[in-house]
Scaffold this active site. Structure first.
Site, PDB file in Angstrom:
ATOM      1  N   ASP A 133       1.959  -5.507  -8.992  1.00  0.00           N
ATOM      2  CA  ASP A 133       0.947  -5.032  -8.044  1.00  0.00           C
ATOM      3  C   ASP A 133      -0.434  -5.588  -8.388  1.00  0.00           C
ATOM      4  OD1 ASP A 133       0.136  -3.655  -5.828  1.00  0.00           O
ATOM      5  OD2 ASP A 133      -0.062  -1.727  -6.832  1.00  0.00           O
ATOM      6  N   HIS A 152      -1.512 -13.648  -3.663  1.00  0.00           N
ATOM      7  CA  HIS A 152      -0.044 -13.730  -3.655  1.00  0.00           C
ATOM      8  C   HIS A 152       0.430 -15.061  -4.229  1.00  0.00           C
ATOM      9  CE1 HIS A 152       0.168  -9.955  -1.702  1.00  0.00           C
ATOM     10  NE2 HIS A 152      -0.261 -10.362  -0.529  1.00  0.00           N
ATOM     11  N   SER A 169       8.634  -4.673  -0.521  1.00  0.00           N
ATOM     12  CA  SER A 169       9.268  -3.366  -0.335  1.00  0.00           C
ATOM     13  C   SER A 169       9.617  -3.142   1.132  1.00  0.00           C
ATOM     14  CB  SER A 169       8.332  -2.255  -0.822  1.00  0.00           C
ATOM     15  OG  SER A 169       7.308  -2.031   0.125  1.00  0.00           O
ATOM     16  N   THR A 170      10.463  -2.138   1.369  1.00  0.00           N
ATOM     17  CA  THR A 170      10.802  -1.807   2.764  1.00  0.00           C
ATOM     18  C   THR A 170       9.575  -1.286   3.515  1.00  0.00           C
ATOM     19  OG1 THR A 170      11.643   0.320   1.935  1.00  0.00           O
ATOM     20  CG2 THR A 170      13.289  -1.349   2.463  1.00  0.00           C
ATOM     21  N   ASN A 189       6.493  -2.702   2.992  1.00  0.00           N
ATOM     22  CA  ASN A 189       5.504  -3.781   3.120  1.00  0.00           C
ATOM     23  C   ASN A 189       5.478  -4.419   4.513  1.00  0.00           C
ATOM     24  OD1 ASN A 189       5.879  -4.807  -0.347  1.00  0.00           O
ATOM     25  ND2 ASN A 189       4.239  -3.608   0.560  1.00  0.00           N
ATOM     26  N   ARG A 233       2.248  -4.218   6.697  1.00  0.00           N
ATOM     27  CA  ARG A 233       1.045  -5.067   6.510  1.00  0.00           C
ATOM     28  C   ARG A 233       0.838  -5.976   7.710  1.00  0.00           C
ATOM     29  NH1 ARG A 233       0.523  -6.282   0.079  1.00  0.00           N
ATOM     30  NH2 ARG A 233       1.000  -4.155  -0.555  1.00  0.00           N
ATOM     31  N   SER A 240       6.367   3.824  -5.731  1.00  0.00           N
ATOM     32  CA  SER A 240       6.369   3.100  -4.452  1.00  0.00           C
ATOM     33  C   SER A 240       7.782   2.746  -3.993  1.00  0.00           C
ATOM     34  CB  SER A 240       5.492   1.845  -4.540  1.00  0.00           C
ATOM     35  OG  SER A 240       4.165   2.198  -4.864  1.00  0.00           O
TER      36      SER A 240
HETATM   37  C1  IPE Z   1       4.733  -1.975  -4.345  1.00  0.00           C
HETATM   38  O1  IPE Z   1       3.392  -2.277  -4.187  1.00  0.00           O
HETATM   39  C2  IPE Z   1       5.577  -3.062  -3.735  1.00  0.00           C
HETATM   40  C3  IPE Z   1       5.569  -4.350  -4.422  1.00  0.00           C
HETATM   41  C4  IPE Z   1       4.914  -4.660  -5.517  1.00  0.00           C
HETATM   42  C5  IPE Z   1       6.385  -5.350  -3.808  1.00  0.00           C
HETATM   43  P1  IPE Z   1       2.546  -1.744  -2.961  1.00  0.00           P
HETATM   44  O2  IPE Z   1       1.184  -2.270  -3.160  1.00  0.00           O
HETATM   45  O3  IPE Z   1       3.228  -2.080  -1.685  1.00  0.00           O
HETATM   46  O4  IPE Z   1       2.617  -0.177  -3.153  1.00  0.00           O
HETATM   47  P2  IPE Z   1       1.617   0.962  -2.680  1.00  0.00           P
HETATM   48  O5  IPE Z   1       1.310   0.706  -1.238  1.00  0.00           O
HETATM   49  O6  IPE Z   1       0.413   0.875  -3.547  1.00  0.00           O
HETATM   50  O7  IPE Z   1       2.401   2.214  -2.916  1.00  0.00           O
HETATM   51  C1  IPE Z   2       1.538  -6.796  -4.771  1.00  0.00           C
HETATM   52  O1  IPE Z   2       0.180  -6.934  -4.591  1.00  0.00           O
HETATM   53  C2  IPE Z   2       2.333  -7.739  -3.924  1.00  0.00           C
HETATM   54  C3  IPE Z   2       3.086  -7.103  -2.849  1.00  0.00           C
HETATM   55  C4  IPE Z   2       3.117  -5.836  -2.560  1.00  0.00           C
HETATM   56  C5  IPE Z   2       3.859  -7.985  -1.999  1.00  0.00           C
HETATM   57  P1  IPE Z   2      -0.591  -6.177  -3.414  1.00  0.00           P
HETATM   58  O2  IPE Z   2      -0.629  -7.074  -2.231  1.00  0.00           O
HETATM   59  O3  IPE Z   2      -0.021  -4.839  -3.181  1.00  0.00           O
HETATM   60  O4  IPE Z   2      -2.020  -6.053  -4.056  1.00  0.00           O
HETATM   61  P2  IPE Z   2      -3.038  -4.843  -3.906  1.00  0.00           P
HETATM   62  O5  IPE Z   2      -2.307  -3.598  -4.342  1.00  0.00           O
HETATM   63  O6  IPE Z   2      -3.450  -4.791  -2.476  1.00  0.00           O
HETATM   64  O7  IPE Z   2      -4.165  -5.177  -4.824  1.00  0.00           O
HETATM   65 MG    MG Z   3      -0.427  -3.001  -3.934  1.00  0.00          MG
END
Ligand code: IPE
Ligand code: IPE
Ligand code: MG
Length: 237
Positions: free
Chosen positions: A14, A31, A59-60, A62, A65, A189
């Protein structure tokens, strides 16, 4: 293999977005950098003797976004594999996935399937990407497959913990010893809900793109000092 090294480590990678924001760059830059770091940590884990490294990549949840970000994330497996497959082969690393890939574009699926096929016989670490993965979905899918097997008579046993494990996407992997989450959010998560029941947890404020092999080693060293009691007592008590 060092007996103190966890056999199976899972990571919630994360903080890519926050890493990019701090640098006034688009989230996609985070990313991209995060994907480069997957290589660094995978090589380090393999060198240290870890047998399975499971990485939460998508994740399921995501899908919520913006479409543009989702599209970029869909393209990352191809970038990763094109760039690093040769090195992973040399290191004897096997690539695998958990999660529902059917929702992904054909091109992404094809790249992943080819990489899995190519690395199938590698004998060192297995690098498992959790993609379109959700812990609750994993459990519900497992229940549905069990119900089908039971109703059709292929399976006659009542459910047990052991049998249930065999219906999860992680059936072939050892128990997860250590779960790391970067970026200092204290939640799962919807990651491996059933599987993490006795896993040691490690949280760090470092954003995933900045999570170095040295810090990974620090997490493992921290793990090796913990007393895992599994509800029982240790001799010193
Ligand atoms: C968890 O991170 C999913 C992945 C790292 C793939 P998220 O950023 O999606 O989780 P939340 O929204 O903070 O719970
Ligand atoms: C984790 O980083 C990658 C995925 C969830 C795919 P994030 O994109 O969630 O990064 P933050 O949490 O917004 O900083
Ligand atoms: Mg995140």
């Amino acid at each position: 293999m060092d007996r103190n090294v966890p056999q199976h480590i899972a990571i919630i990678m994360d903080g890519n977005g926050r890493w990019a924001k701090e640098k006034n760059r688009p989230r996609t830059a985070g990313h991209y950098q995060g994907t480069e770091n997957v290589r660094n940590i995978a090589i380090k884990a393999n060198d240290m003797g870890v047998k399975v490294l499971t990485l939460y990549a998508f994740s399921t949840e995501n899908w919520k976004r913006p479409q543009e970000e989702v599209n970029y994330l869909m393209g990352l497996p191809a970038i990763f594999i094109t760039k690093f497959l040769k090195e992973l082969m040399e290191k004897g690393i096997k690539i695998a996935t958990i999660g529902d890939l059917s929702a992904f574009p054909d091109s992404t699926r094809k790249v992943l399937e080819e990489a899995m096929e190519k690395t199938r016989d590698n004998k060192n670490m297995t690098l498992v990407f959790a993609m379109n993965y959700g812990g609750r979905k994993d459990i519900v899918d497992g229940i549905n497959r069990y119900v089908d097997d039971y109703v059709s008579g292929r399976v006659r046993e009542k459910m047990t913990e052991e049998l249930f494990n065999s219906y999860l996407s992680t059936a072939e992997y050892p128990e997860i010893d250590l779960m790391i989450r970067t970026s200092l959010d204290y939640r799962l998560s919807n990651f491996l809900l059933w599987q993490l029941s006795y896993t040691e947890l490690y949280f760090t404020d470092t954003y995933w793109p900045d999570f170095t092999p040295e810090e990974f080693e620090k997490a493992i060293n921290n793990f090796t000092q913990r007393s895992r009691r599994f509800g029982g007592l240790k001799d010193e008590n």
